[in-house]
Design an enzyme around this catalytic site. Structure first.
Site, short mmCIF file in Angstrom:
data_model
loop_
_atom_site.label_atom_id
_atom_site.label_comp_id
_atom_site.label_asym_id
_atom_site.label_seq_id
_atom_site.Cartn_x
_atom_site.Cartn_y
_atom_site.Cartn_z
NE ARG A 168 37.20 39.70 44.68
CZ ARG A 168 37.99 39.16 45.59
NH1 ARG A 168 39.17 39.69 45.85
NH2 ARG A 168 37.61 38.09 46.26
CD GLU A 179 42.63 36.45 51.12
OE1 GLU A 179 42.43 36.53 52.34
OE2 GLU A 179 43.36 37.24 50.51
CG ASN A 197 43.11 37.70 46.91
OD1 ASN A 197 42.79 37.95 45.75
ND2 ASN A 197 42.21 37.44 47.85
CE1 TYR A 253 46.50 43.20 50.10
CE2 TYR A 253 45.94 40.87 50.15
CZ TYR A 253 45.56 42.20 50.02
OH TYR A 253 44.24 42.51 49.82
CD GLU A 282 41.65 40.60 48.55
OE1 GLU A 282 42.50 40.80 49.45
OE2 GLU A 282 40.56 40.05 48.77
#
Length: 458
Positions: free
Chosen positions: A80, A169, A299, A301, A355
């Site tokens: 990506r 994002e 994404n 985290y 991500e």
């Protein structure tokens, strides 16, 4: 020695790693590239740690062929990357810079020759500075210019690129860049922030049909959203109210328009929302934003824990019992909870984890290796939760580690390292970390051993 208990993934599951243009390319003034908002922002005193910029970054613009060989050695199935808008259209619109398109054509052809699928992101926060000077994302015209840019790139690369991500994002770019002022363009204005978010989402809605029209063959088009599951700090009603408010703001503000064609009702019914968005949202905008997509990029985290606070509604809590990276709490179960929530609350859509990764204090050891066991544990535990969600019916089609290599980490400069590959910024040498070798084994096996946190011998 006991045999590994492998959690297997489907044969067509896509394993990848990611990057973005401003974070790795460098060559900021070469071959017709014009400044972006991040070039401008990074030069403002005190905005980026130690005054660092992406001028050189990882020099990927010159070293792309060698970097593809690194990817091939790892066995990546997909890579990506993002296209730099100011390389393609230096003024943001109008004249096309052929040298910029030529670079991405070489990159795509090199990836395909190596057996690596290109996952192309059109926008990862590097708005051409001339468009910012004309008003930037708070101005509606920028969304139209983005669709024109998408058409240019798709017309050139659409015969080879099958997977397209319009925006990365948009919530972060809009809010962190236009409300908190911590990212480019560095504004602190709630009117500008919500207008920017709306127009970023609108640009996605314009770009999806633009890409499909320019390519004229079946392709997969989606968007990558940053999402964080929100939990109450206690079972009490006020903390649960704080949780709902934060979930509306952090997640549903982007999820609802993209997947349902609406903004959260808790917001739209308020006078302050109508005041802040007055004149911004026009008839049919939400229908445009809610255009059908082929996949949702997520994404992930960390989670968010919230408690109630007067006036501001909610404030974050940081549990002390859990482990933290250099930036965030480690909470792998949050990925499972998030995926199950999307499956439960939204129309069916394929998902790609676009991500997931960790910044840990890496260092090059005397043996010439980087023993990043903490990153291996982080990735392993998240892949285990991903497998759990898929076993429970969530249609996840791929997983992309952030990031392929250490790079410019926005306002934090070069202080934080997320990469599978260690970059010596003084020499631009690339060194495979233990996590890279571990991930290579996962991809080769097609699954993960939930007990293993050791890299195979180099």
């Amino acid at each position: 020695m006991t045999e590994p208990q492998l959690l297997s993934f489907p044969r067509d599951f896509v394993w990848g790693a990611g990057s973005s243009a401003y974070q790795i390319e460098g060559a900021a003034r070469e071959d017709g590239r014009a400044p972006s908002v991040w070039d401008t922002f990074a030069r403002r005193r005190g905005r980026v740690r130690n005054g660092e910029t992406g001028d050189a970054a990882c020099d990927h613009y010159h070293r792309w062929a060698d970097d593809i060989q690194v990817m091939k050695r790892l066995g990546l199935k997909a890579y990506r990357f993002s296209v730099a808008w100011p390389r393609i259209l230096p003024q943001g619109r109008g004249a096309v810079n052929a040298a910029g398109l030529d670079f991405y054509e070489r990159l795509v052809d090199g990836l395909l020759a190596a057996g690596i699928e290109p996952l192309l992101t059109l926008y990862h926060w590097d708005l051409p500075q001339p468009l910012q000077d004309a008003g930037g994302w708070p101005k509606r015209d920028t969304a139209r210019y983005f669709a024109d840019y998408a058409t240019v790139v798709a017309a050139r690369l659409g015969d080879r690129v099958e997977t397209w991500i319009t925006q990365n994002e948009p919530w972060v770019h809009a809010l962190v860049g236009h409300l908190y002022g911590e990212h480019a363009p560095g504004r602190r204005n709630p009117f500008a922030a919500l207008a920017a978010l709306h127009h970023l989402l609108l640009s996605h809605g314009y770009a999806v049909p633009a890409i499909r029209s320019a390519v004229r063959r079946p392709v997969k088009v989606g968007i990558a959203l940053n999402l964080t599951p929100v939990y109450p700090a206690s079972p009490g009603g006020r903390d649960r109210k704080a949780m709902r408010f934060s979930d509306n703001f952090l997640n549903r503000l982007a999820l609802e328009p993209v997947l349902k064609g609406q903004y959260p009702g808790d917001f739209t019914g308020s006078r302050i929302w109508r005041w802040l968005t007055r004149g911004v949202i026009q008839p049919d905008d939400l229908k445009t934003i809610g255009v059908p997509i082929d996949f949702l990029g997520i994404n992930y985290y960390y989670r968010t824990v919230m408690r109630y606070a007067p006036i501001v509604q909610s404030v974050p809590v940081f549990p002390k019992e859990n482990e933290y990276t250099e930036m965030w709490e480690i909470y792998p179960t949050g990925l499972y909870d998030l995926l199950m929530r999307v499956r439960r609350d939204y129309p069916p859509v394929d998902i790609v984890i676009t991500e997931n990764g960790a910044a840990v204090p890496d260092r090059l050891e005397p043996d010439g290796r980087v023993h990043d066991t903490r990153r291996i544990r982080y990735l392993r535990d998240h892949v285990v939760q991903l497998h759990r969600a898929m076993s429970d019916g969530v249609p996840v089609r791929g997983y992309v580690v952030w990031s392929l290599m250490d790079n410019f980490e926005w306002a934090l400069g070069y202080a934080k390292r997320f990469g599978l590959v260690y970059v010596d910024y003084a020499t631009q040498a690339r060194i495979l970390k233990d996590s890279a070798l571990w991930y290579a084994q996962v991809m080769w096996q097609g699954g993960v051993d939930p007990r293993s946190e050791q890299a195979p011998a180099g």
